[in-house]
Design a protein around this motif. Structure first.
Motif, PDB file in Angstrom:
ATOM      1  N   SER A 404       0.852  -1.191   0.066  1.00  0.00           N
ATOM      2  CA  SER A 404      -0.036  -0.007   0.078  1.00  0.00           C
ATOM      3  C   SER A 404       0.834   1.286  -0.197  1.00  0.00           C
ATOM      4  CB  SER A 404      -0.823  -0.036   0.988  1.00  0.00           C
ATOM      5  OG  SER A 404      -1.862  -0.961   1.257  1.00  0.00           O
ATOM      6  N   ASN A 405       1.983   1.172   0.757  1.00  0.00           N
ATOM      7  CA  ASN A 405       2.642   2.417   0.898  1.00  0.00           C
ATOM      8  C   ASN A 405       4.246   2.196   0.367  1.00  0.00           C
ATOM      9  OD1 ASN A 405       0.654   4.492   2.019  1.00  0.00           O
ATOM     10  ND2 ASN A 405       0.623   2.610   3.474  1.00  0.00           N
ATOM     11  N   PRO A 406       4.623   1.629  -0.765  1.00  0.00           N
ATOM     12  CA  PRO A 406       5.954   1.437  -1.015  1.00  0.00           C
ATOM     13  C   PRO A 406       6.874   2.619  -1.045  1.00  0.00           C
ATOM     14  CG  PRO A 406       4.828   1.493  -2.869  1.00  0.00           C
ATOM     15  CD  PRO A 406       3.682   1.637  -1.737  1.00  0.00           C
ATOM     16  N   HIS A 407       6.316   3.798  -1.099  1.00  0.00           N
ATOM     17  CA  HIS A 407       7.091   5.044  -1.507  1.00  0.00           C
ATOM     18  C   HIS A 407       7.753   5.442   0.177  1.00  0.00           C
ATOM     19  CE1 HIS A 407       3.201   6.548   0.008  1.00  0.00           C
ATOM     20  NE2 HIS A 407       3.650   7.300   0.679  1.00  0.00           N
ATOM     21  N   LEU A 408       7.055   5.002   1.132  1.00  0.00           N
ATOM     22  CA  LEU A 408       7.779   5.264   2.476  1.00  0.00           C
ATOM     23  C   LEU A 408       9.177   4.631   2.665  1.00  0.00           C
ATOM     24  CD1 LEU A 408       4.596   4.944   4.639  1.00  0.00           C
ATOM     25  CD2 LEU A 408       5.897   7.113   3.891  1.00  0.00           C
ATOM     26  N   ILE A 409       9.441   3.481   2.111  1.00  0.00           N
ATOM     27  CA  ILE A 409      10.934   2.688   2.031  1.00  0.00           C
ATOM     28  C   ILE A 409      11.817   3.774   1.830  1.00  0.00           C
ATOM     29  CG2 ILE A 409      12.068   0.968   1.185  1.00  0.00           C
ATOM     30  CD1 ILE A 409       9.571  -0.605   0.633  1.00  0.00           C
ATOM     31  N   GLY A 410      11.530   4.654   0.682  1.00  0.00           N
ATOM     32  CA  GLY A 410      12.423   5.663   0.291  1.00  0.00           C
ATOM     33  C   GLY A 410      12.825   6.637   1.397  1.00  0.00           C
ATOM     34  N   ARG A 411      12.429   6.766   2.390  1.00  0.00           N
ATOM     35  CA  ARG A 411      12.776   7.447   3.719  1.00  0.00           C
ATOM     36  C   ARG A 411      13.921   6.994   4.250  1.00  0.00           C
ATOM     37  NH1 ARG A 411       8.062  10.461   4.996  1.00  0.00           N
ATOM     38  NH2 ARG A 411       6.880  10.615   3.034  1.00  0.00           N
ATOM     39  N   LEU A 412      14.364   5.697   3.988  1.00  0.00           N
ATOM     40  CA  LEU A 412      15.592   5.368   4.488  1.00  0.00           C
ATOM     41  C   LEU A 412      16.807   5.966   3.990  1.00  0.00           C
ATOM     42  CD1 LEU A 412      15.032   1.376   4.916  1.00  0.00           C
ATOM     43  CD2 LEU A 412      15.235   2.934   6.870  1.00  0.00           C
ATOM     44  N   TRP A 413      16.666   6.359   2.637  1.00  0.00           N
ATOM     45  CA  TRP A 413      17.873   6.946   2.210  1.00  0.00           C
ATOM     46  C   TRP A 413      18.066   8.372   2.897  1.00  0.00           C
ATOM     47  CZ3 TRP A 413      20.411   4.088  -0.959  1.00  0.00           C
ATOM     48  CH2 TRP A 413      19.779   3.178  -1.865  1.00  0.00           C
ATOM     49  N   GLN A 414      17.249   9.090   3.307  1.00  0.00           N
ATOM     50  CA  GLN A 414      17.475  10.151   4.104  1.00  0.00           C
ATOM     51  C   GLN A 414      17.877  10.022   5.513  1.00  0.00           C
ATOM     52  OE1 GLN A 414      17.857  12.768   1.815  1.00  0.00           O
ATOM     53  NE2 GLN A 414      16.954  14.072   3.589  1.00  0.00           N
ATOM     54  N   TRP A 415      17.357   8.844   6.029  1.00  0.00           N
ATOM     55  CA  TRP A 415      17.747   8.349   7.436  1.00  0.00           C
ATOM     56  C   TRP A 415      19.089   7.983   7.322  1.00  0.00           C
ATOM     57  CZ3 TRP A 415      18.942   3.197   8.982  1.00  0.00           C
ATOM     58  CH2 TRP A 415      19.228   2.964  10.416  1.00  0.00           C
TER      59      TRP A 415
END
Length: 647
Positions: A404-415
């Motif tokens: 449902s929310n695959p885009h949230l995985i992208g936050r790991l790059w900023q993390w």
């Protein structure tokens, strides 16, 4: 149609035709790597075939049906190799064919069948070797398959005799030279035409393979990689037409309009970003994704299969559990569901790859699983903190949540970038020095629900202990631990929308009933409020008090030094102390070069060369416990840290 063993007459017929085939050498009429389609009476789908010639001069014809078989044949026309071996290793592919070999090299069973059919040859004379397979496993040749092989061979010989093979009249479209075959193998009636089946053209047309893949990648996989590139080429105009990517989608994926610092990113953040834009981004809830809109276009059959496989796929988090460096293969396990896949990933197929965790989308085509990474690679020691970070951004840790929310995985790059920046800044300022030579970034500890980590001890009273125990045992989310006489409050991971990291269930807290006392232990304010609410709903139960301890209340004291004085070991004879102390020191120096699961199966010495690995190693050394008095843990820890270059 039921299977039937070919008759001696049919065996003799294919033997005679194959020998004519070897003498006539019809492959000289074709450009190298000819790829054909055959239409036979009564068949709804075409058969596809290749005429192959080995380096030893042996020749043959192989037929298959279905897009997976076609992909194998196309891979052979582009990369070469052993056609029977390639077909035999391809799961889900049914095929039949022959190649010429020496009589003495035939399997005894085939020699016997040919002899019964009246065909005998000298030991070194050419003879047909019949081969068939279904679903990647060898099988006996079915009479129906043999009939198709007879007709195909007769058609090729007929066209060769009439010099009727022509590629110069091929249309500009992706068409395949098609042979419509009627009559019998003795008197075939053959018509040729160019038909677009949505299958890539033969060697008369363009060749997608550009040779950029690792030389170790199997030919079938190279073919699907070329299909993936062709699909990517189709999406480029759509990206430009929709004005993508832009600051809004970057904010949705990375949590930042400009995205992560490329120079600081370990991996390929833009690859995962573009993958999500193409396969997951919708301008509105009613709009299709760019890949879904491709299905409305005219696609080759292999491109359509790839697009459909990508649309059906959803990202998951994978842990590398085995590697084959020579083949560039890794075995990965889905950390949420336990499913295992093998995939070609040469960049991770090394000793440092074991135990690493990363998010990737599994695309299954042609019997291959292609993992497309969409997150940084995480050390085992980083996984829980990274997952808690994603949960705090609203990501549900279930397969449904990731879909449902695959885009949230992208936050790991900023993390990852922010952690590196904070560590470098603290190291430069010297504030809050840690044993790595600088300051570790302040940890925002959270539980598996993404809630701030605090330890709550609740005290409640009950007027009816027996009835309270029965009420606890009746709850679906309570397990009883007989060894500890405690009730374990769990969140079931098989529940719809369950969020979890590892294991079958997530432990929320524990409840102990002692006389009229009910003591509850949980690790967040929300869980404490939840426990109090459902416990007070049990008749006769009332709240009395609570005690809260921050997670880092005793952080400055190593874990092994927190035991009460009365629980420390005493009484070791002095003459034994020195011997045990030396053994203890030797043990931990050897430990520096042993793989540690908590470090992603790296050794502490290897992990200490990485920024986040240094933090994890320092914490493990902090938690070394003394087996006896007389061992100065401060000295031992300092020696180990110094040897690793962590001052």
């Amino acid at each position: 149609m039921s299977r039937r063993t070919p008759s001696p007459a049919e065996i003799k017929a294919i033997a005679l035709l194959s020998l004519r085939f070897q003498v006539a050498r019809p492959w000289r009429s074709f450009v190298e790597g000819v790829f054909l389609a055959f239409l036979f009476p009564g068949d709804e789908e075409p058969w596809f075939g290749v005429i192959c010639v080995s380096r030893d001069g042996d020749s043959g014809i192989f037929l298959t049906q279905g897009i997976r078989g076609v992909s194998v044949l196309r891979a052979w026309t582009q990369t070469g190799g052993d056609v029977p071996d390639m077909l035999g290793r391809a799961s889900g592919v049914a095929h039949v064919g022959f190649t010429l070999t020496r009589w003495k090299d035939l399997p005894p069973g085939q020699q016997a069948r040919l002899t019964r059919a009246g065909v005998t040859r000298r030991r070194d004379a050419a003879a047909p070797l019949l081969m068939a397979g279904r679903g990647g496993e060898p099988c006996s040749v079915d009479a129906r398959w043999l009939k198709r092989l007879l007709l195909a061979t007769a058609a090729v010989l007929d066209l060769h005799a009439r010099d009727a093979f022509h590629c110069d009249d091929r249309p500009a479209t992706d068409a395949c030279l098609t042979l419509t075959v009627r009559g019998t193998w003795r008197k075939p009636v053959v018509e040729t035409s160019w038909v677009d089946y949505g299958v890539p053209a033969n060697a008369c047309g363009s060749d997608r393979h550009d040779g950029n893949e690792d030389a170790r990648s199997p030919p079938e996989l190279k073919y699907w990689l070329s299909v993936e590139r062709a699909v990517a080429d189709r999406t480029v105009p759509q990206l430009a037409a929709h004005g993508l990517p832009n600051a809004d989608v970057s904010m949705a994926y990375f949590g930042d309009a400009e995205g992560p610092d490329q120079d600081r990113s370990s991996g390929d953040p833009l690859g995962g970003f573009l993958e999500w834009i193409v396969a997951g981004y919708r301008g509105s809830s009613l709009e299709p994704t760019l890949l879904e809109s491709l299905l409305d276009e005219h696609l080759a059959a292999d491109e359509r299969e790839f697009v459909e496989a990508r649309i059906a796929a959803a990202p998951a988090f994978w842990k590398i559990v085995a590697i084959d460096p020579a083949a560039g293969m890794v075995a990965c396990e889905d950390v949420l569901g336990g499913a295992a896949v093998e995939t070609y990933q040469p960049s991770l197929a090394n000793d440092d790859g074991l135990g690493l965790v990363f998010a990737a989308t599994p695309i299954v085509v042609g019997g291959w699983t292609m993992l497309r990474p969409c997150s940084p690679v995480l050390l085992a020691a980083e996984v829980k903190e990274a997952f808690a970070f994603l949960e705090s951004h609203g990501l549900e840790f279930s397969h449904a949540g990731l879909r449902s929310n695959p885009h949230l995985i992208g936050r790991l790059w900023q993390w990852c970038c922010e952690r590196d920046l904070a560590q470098e800044a603290d190291a430069a300022s010297g504030d809050g020095a840690w044993r790595g030579g600088g300051a570790s970034p302040p940890l925002q500890m959270q539980n598996s629900s993404g809630e701030p980590l605090e330890f709550y001890e609740l005290l409640l009273r009950t007027d009816a202990p027996g009835a309270t125990r029965k009420a606890l045992e009746a709850r679906d989310d309570i397990d009883f631990d007989a060894n500890d006489d405690a009730y374990i409050w769990c969140r079931r991971n098989d529940a719809a929308g369950a969020r979890h990291v590892f294991g079958d269930n997530v432990v929320i807290g524990s409840v102990r009933v002692r006389g009229d006392e009910i003591r509850v232990s949980v690790n967040s304010a929300d869980r404490a409020a939840g426990a109090r609410k459902w416990l007070e709903a049990i008749p006769g139960v009332r709240f009395e008090s609570e005690r809260v301890s921050p997670w880092d209340a005793r952080r400055d004291t190593p874990l092994a030094d927190r035991l009460p004085d009365g629980e420390r070991s005493v009484g070791v004879p002095p003459e034994l102390t020195a011997q045990l102390r030396n053994h203890f020191h030797d043990h931990y120096r050897a430990w520096l070069d042993e793989p540690v699961p908590a470090l992603g199966n790296r050794t502490p010495r290897q992990a200490a060369k990485l920024k986040h690995g240094r933090v994890a190693v320092a914490r493990l050394i902090d938690d070394i416990s003394a087996p006896m008095p007389g061992v100065d843990l401060g000295v031992l820890r300092a020696e180990l840290l110094s040897e690793l270059g962590i001052e």
